[in-house]
Motif scaffolding. Structure first.
Motif, PDB file in Angstrom:
ATOM      1  N   ALA A  70      25.179 -56.100  12.964  1.00 16.29           N
ATOM      2  CA  ALA A  70      25.764 -57.215  13.470  1.00 16.29           C
ATOM      3  C   ALA A  70      24.848 -58.327  13.094  1.00 16.29           C
ATOM      4  O   ALA A  70      25.400 -59.250  12.509  1.00 16.29           O
ATOM      5  N   GLU A  71      23.566 -58.174  13.112  1.00 17.92           N
ATOM      6  CA  GLU A  71      22.654 -59.452  12.738  1.00 17.92           C
ATOM      7  C   GLU A  71      22.790 -59.646  11.178  1.00 17.92           C
ATOM      8  O   GLU A  71      22.951 -60.682  10.735  1.00 17.92           O
ATOM      9  N   LEU A  72      22.720 -58.528  10.470  1.00 20.29           N
ATOM     10  CA  LEU A  72      22.628 -58.652   8.944  1.00 20.29           C
ATOM     11  C   LEU A  72      23.974 -59.063   8.590  1.00 20.29           C
ATOM     12  O   LEU A  72      24.215 -59.977   7.473  1.00 20.29           O
ATOM     13  N   ARG A 129       4.708 -60.721  21.696  1.00 21.45           N
ATOM     14  CA  ARG A 129       4.049 -60.773  20.317  1.00 21.45           C
ATOM     15  C   ARG A 129       4.714 -60.752  19.215  1.00 21.45           C
ATOM     16  O   ARG A 129       5.825 -60.361  19.081  1.00 21.45           O
ATOM     17  N   THR A 130       4.408 -61.570  18.020  1.00 16.45           N
ATOM     18  CA  THR A 130       5.233 -61.705  16.752  1.00 16.45           C
ATOM     19  C   THR A 130       4.341 -61.196  15.751  1.00 16.45           C
ATOM     20  O   THR A 130       3.149 -60.703  16.191  1.00 16.45           O
ATOM     21  N   LEU A 148       7.979 -65.604   8.625  1.00 12.31           N
ATOM     22  CA  LEU A 148       8.876 -66.783   8.636  1.00 12.31           C
ATOM     23  C   LEU A 148       8.019 -68.200   7.903  1.00 12.31           C
ATOM     24  O   LEU A 148       8.893 -69.215   8.015  1.00 12.31           O
ATOM     25  N   GLU A 149       7.199 -67.958   7.487  1.00  9.25           N
ATOM     26  CA  GLU A 149       6.346 -69.109   6.719  1.00  9.25           C
ATOM     27  C   GLU A 149       6.191 -69.110   5.234  1.00  9.25           C
ATOM     28  O   GLU A 149       6.059 -69.889   4.579  1.00  9.25           O
ATOM     29  N   SER A 180      11.200 -60.990  17.840  1.00 13.48           N
ATOM     30  CA  SER A 180      12.074 -61.088  18.944  1.00 13.48           C
ATOM     31  C   SER A 180      13.612 -61.338  18.447  1.00 13.48           C
ATOM     32  O   SER A 180      13.748 -61.669  17.322  1.00 13.48           O
ATOM     33  N   PRO A 181      14.444 -61.153  19.162  1.00 11.15           N
ATOM     34  CA  PRO A 181      15.945 -61.366  18.531  1.00 11.15           C
ATOM     35  C   PRO A 181      16.249 -62.893  18.104  1.00 11.15           C
ATOM     36  O   PRO A 181      16.709 -63.078  17.018  1.00 11.15           O
ATOM     37  N   GLU A 182      15.449 -63.695  18.944  1.00 11.81           N
ATOM     38  CA  GLU A 182      15.662 -65.252  18.235  1.00 11.81           C
ATOM     39  C   GLU A 182      15.109 -65.410  16.821  1.00 11.81           C
ATOM     40  O   GLU A 182      15.372 -65.953  16.073  1.00 11.81           O
TER      41      GLU A 182
END
Length: 254
Positions: free
Chosen positions: A228-230, A3-4, A110-111, A131-133
């Motif tokens: 790490a991601e940021l 789920r997102t 995301l939109e 999700s990570p992606e």
């Protein structure tokens, strides 16, 4: 299927998740959390110009952000879930300062698009839905939206590892003769994925009148994983962020 945030909006349209949570949201929001996040915003966002608030829900913190903006500031409130957006617009319509200041966008994170550089992007209680992606896209998109020195602000996530969380009662507020609370637990359902089961309860004195449950699948994101991601998208940790707050500053191109 994972789920997102957009998926949660779809589930709410089918009477699940936030459709159950929404009618209780303001009464069950933990006061201690409200106070700590408000103080963090006062420290980090006071005098800001353009701010994007992603997942504002019913507008608990949108109202605070309105008080903190600079004289020419504006807010983009990005809320894809219809029931939450209804409460958000209702709240904002009662605040005169919001009329020329807050733009409500129905797209997901995301939109949605904003057309001005941002001083801050606020993401409270929402990143666990990605999700990570998807987070790779999320961070890149909103890091680019910040002007140099702008801040990305969220809270540290709980739990920090994919472990079960035993049931506990989170006290809520009262309305007239009724008081509200939440019985919350989390179960491990996958790698770095937990399912929160939230039971919203209505009491009259010691008598339980009603209970409704909602489930939310949430990705576990530790502070180390987040760092790490940021860092990978050109953000640097704010040196004086309050405890429990993740505040990251844009220092280079994502």
């Amino acid at each position: 299927m994972t789920r997102t945030a957009a998926g949660e909006a779809d589930r709410a349209d089918r009477g699940l998740g936030y459709a159950v949570n929404g009618p209780y949201y303001d009464t069950i929001f933990p006061e201690q959390v409200r106070v700590s996040l408000t103080e963090a915003l006062r420290r980090l966002v006071s005098g800001a110009g353009a701010v994007a608030e992603i997942g504002p829900g019913t507008g608990v913190f949108t109202e605070i952000l309105l008080e903190l903006l600079g004289p020419d500031g504006e807010i983009f409130a990005i809320e894809p879930t219809r029931i939450m957006r209804a409460a958000l617009v209702t709240r904002l319509s009662r605040i005169p300062a919001a009329a020329d200041t807050v733009t409500v966008l129905p797209e997901d994170a995301l939109e949605a698009e904003v057309d001005v550089p941002l001083d801050a992007v606020v993401m409270f209680n929402m990143i666990m839905h990605f999700s990570p992606e998807q987070r790779v896209r999320l961070w890149r998109k909103w890091a680019r939206a910040l002007h140099p020195g702008g801040l990305l602000i969220m809270e540290s996530q709980h739990p920090q590892t994919a472990t079960a969380v035993p049931p506990s009662v989170i006290p809520g507020g009262t309305l007239g003769r009724h008081r509200y609370d939440t019985l919350a637990r989390a179960d491990v359902v996958g790698e770095n994925l937990i399912r929160w089961v939230m039971t919203y309860r209505t009491w009259h004195g010691d008598d339980l009148l009603r209970e409704e449950a909602a489930e939310f699948d949430c990705h576990v994101i530790s502070d180390e994983m987040l760092a790490a991601e940021l860092s990978a998208v050109g953000l640097e940790r704010h040196p004086t962020a309050p405890e429990g707050i993740q505040a990251w500053c844009r220092v280079r191109e994502p």
